[in-house]
Design a protein around this motif. Structure first.
Motif, short mmCIF file in Angstrom:
data_model
loop_
_atom_site.label_atom_id
_atom_site.label_comp_id
_atom_site.label_asym_id
_atom_site.label_seq_id
_atom_site.Cartn_x
_atom_site.Cartn_y
_atom_site.Cartn_z
N THR A 114 11.88 27.66 90.46
CA THR A 114 10.65 26.94 90.70
C THR A 114 9.43 27.83 90.17
N ALA A 115 9.49 28.90 90.33
CA ALA A 115 8.19 29.59 89.54
C ALA A 115 8.40 29.81 88.19
N ALA A 139 -14.08 18.03 68.95
CA ALA A 139 -12.54 18.37 69.18
C ALA A 139 -12.69 18.28 70.95
N GLN A 140 -13.81 18.49 71.50
CA GLN A 140 -13.87 18.89 73.01
C GLN A 140 -13.31 17.40 73.70
N ARG A 141 -13.58 16.46 73.21
CA ARG A 141 -13.25 15.24 73.82
C ARG A 141 -11.49 15.21 73.99
N ARG A 142 -10.97 15.53 73.03
CA ARG A 142 -9.41 15.78 72.84
C ARG A 142 -8.95 16.68 74.11
N LEU A 143 -9.79 17.93 74.06
CA LEU A 143 -9.27 18.87 74.78
C LEU A 143 -9.54 18.78 76.23
N LEU A 144 -10.70 18.01 76.81
CA LEU A 144 -10.84 17.62 77.85
C LEU A 144 -9.71 16.79 78.41
N SER A 145 -9.49 15.67 77.51
CA SER A 145 -8.44 14.74 78.15
C SER A 145 -7.10 15.31 78.33
N LYS A 146 -6.86 16.28 77.48
CA LYS A 146 -5.57 17.03 77.68
C LYS A 146 -5.58 17.95 79.03
N ILE A 147 -6.71 18.51 79.22
CA ILE A 147 -6.91 19.35 80.43
C ILE A 147 -6.55 18.43 81.63
N SER A 148 -7.36 17.48 81.59
CA SER A 148 -7.18 16.42 82.72
C SER A 148 -5.83 15.86 82.87
N ILE A 149 -5.20 15.67 82.02
CA ILE A 149 -3.36 14.85 82.01
C ILE A 149 -2.77 16.15 82.32
N SER A 150 -3.04 17.36 81.66
CA SER A 150 -2.29 18.62 82.38
C SER A 150 -2.37 18.76 83.72
N CYS A 151 -3.63 18.72 84.37
CA CYS A 151 -3.76 18.74 85.65
C CYS A 151 -3.18 17.86 86.64
N LEU A 152 -3.23 16.74 86.15
CA LEU A 152 -2.13 15.60 86.75
C LEU A 152 -0.87 15.85 86.73
N LYS A 153 -0.36 16.34 85.72
CA LYS A 153 1.14 16.58 85.59
C LYS A 153 1.48 17.53 86.37
N LEU A 154 0.47 18.82 86.65
CA LEU A 154 0.92 20.18 87.75
C LEU A 154 0.74 19.48 89.20
N LEU A 155 -0.12 18.81 89.44
CA LEU A 155 -0.32 18.34 90.89
C LEU A 155 0.89 17.47 91.03
N ASP A 159 4.18 18.33 94.11
CA ASP A 159 4.79 17.36 95.03
C ASP A 159 6.22 16.85 94.75
N HIS A 160 6.57 17.47 93.48
CA HIS A 160 8.15 17.28 93.15
C HIS A 160 8.79 18.48 92.79
N VAL A 161 8.66 19.74 93.48
CA VAL A 161 9.20 21.13 93.01
C VAL A 161 10.59 21.14 92.55
N ASP A 162 11.14 20.18 92.70
CA ASP A 162 12.82 20.11 92.24
C ASP A 162 12.77 19.66 90.76
N ARG A 163 11.87 19.20 90.14
CA ARG A 163 11.68 18.51 89.03
C ARG A 163 11.81 19.62 88.11
N ARG A 164 12.77 19.30 86.96
CA ARG A 164 13.18 20.08 85.81
C ARG A 164 13.21 19.51 84.57
N SER A 165 12.48 18.66 84.40
CA SER A 165 12.38 17.98 83.05
C SER A 165 10.96 17.44 82.84
N GLN A 213 -1.84 25.54 96.67
CA GLN A 213 -1.06 26.86 96.89
C GLN A 213 0.16 26.83 96.37
N VAL A 214 0.94 25.82 96.07
CA VAL A 214 2.16 26.02 95.36
C VAL A 214 1.97 26.31 93.93
N LEU A 215 0.91 25.70 93.39
CA LEU A 215 0.79 26.05 91.98
C LEU A 215 0.37 27.38 91.81
#
Length: 257
Positions: A114-115, A139-155, A159-165, A213-215
């Protein structure tokens, strides 16, 4: 593809030097991540081509790269990188490679810790955040969007710590997070938020990630993600370099043209 045509001279030099390679398109378009593209807040997605080479052929490849004065959209990657569950590797469609001289097949990360898995999935957040303060305004518009989506994926992964894809954007549309409304998630994914609002959203989402805490527990395995949580602004250049070394198993200068 035009990117491959532009790189034909370099690729021919690899073949002449006895270096085999596999070409893999990357980016949201290559992954067929379709969005509305409906508003003035959207941006054009880029498509890059990974040129994957055997680790033992890196020196030969870099010799040919130094002879090429053309700026190409190719990104070099060592085959060693395929042993790690990076976002770049997980997002490759191994059934749709442009050329596969190395006869690579999709790696299996089912047994990844998991780690290890979550650390690699946090790399995009570290990488895009490290670029933000040094990027041009356009370029900041694109970066902010990618940062936001990356955060959503991490959150989502918290909630799905067994995910491996790989986590696709379309999967997030059905994601019920108690701290983020589905309406806001849809706006983020469809790139419908204006710049000022997106800046605030990116900061809030990064705060949610830092409080999860998980992240924070499972993202200490890599230099890039450890430095992100330590001080993403102070260590921005170190984070960017670390991402290439961890992701491509090559330095940034060697991987890029």
């Amino acid at each position: 593809m035009s990117e491959v045509m532009a790189a034909e001279g370099f690729l021919r030099s690899l073949t002449d030097s006895g270096v085999g390679f596999t070409l893999a398109p990357t980016g949201s378009t290559a992954r067929r991540e379709m969005r509305n593209n409906s508003g003035s807040c959207d941006y054009t997605s880029d498509t890059d081509i990974l040129c994957i080479i055997n680790a033992e052929d890196i020196d030969k490849t870099l010799t040919q790269k130094r002879k090429s004065f053309q700026k190409l959209s190719l990104i070099l990657m060592s085959t060693d990188a395929l042993s790690y569950p990076s976002n770049a590797v997980l997002s490759i469609d191994f059934d749709a490679l442009i050329e596969n001289q190395l006869k690579l097949s999709k790696p299996n990360f089912a047994s990844s810790s998991t780690a290890g898995f979550i650390s690699y999935q946090a790399q995009p957040l570290a990488y895009y955040s490290a670029q933000l303060n040094h990027s041009a305004p356009e370029a900041q518009r694109r970066l902010l969007s990618k940062i936001s989506i990356s955060c959503l994926k991490l959150l989502y992964l918290a909630d799905h710590v067994d995910r491996r894809s790989f986590v696709y954007e379309r999967e997030l549309l059905a994601y019920n997070n108690t701290r983020i409304s589905n309406r806001l998630i849809c706006k983020i994914l469809n790139r419908e938020t204006p710049d000022a609002e997106l800046t605030s959203i990116a900061e809030i989402l990064q705060h949610h990630v830092s409080e999860c805490q998980v992240l924070t527990q499972f993202t200490r395995n890599l230099t890039s993600t450890s430095l992100y949580f330590l001080d993403k602004q102070k260590y921005s250049q170190e984070i960017i370099e670390a991402v290439f070394l961890e992701n491509n198993r090559m330095s940034r200068a060697d991987a890029l043209f």
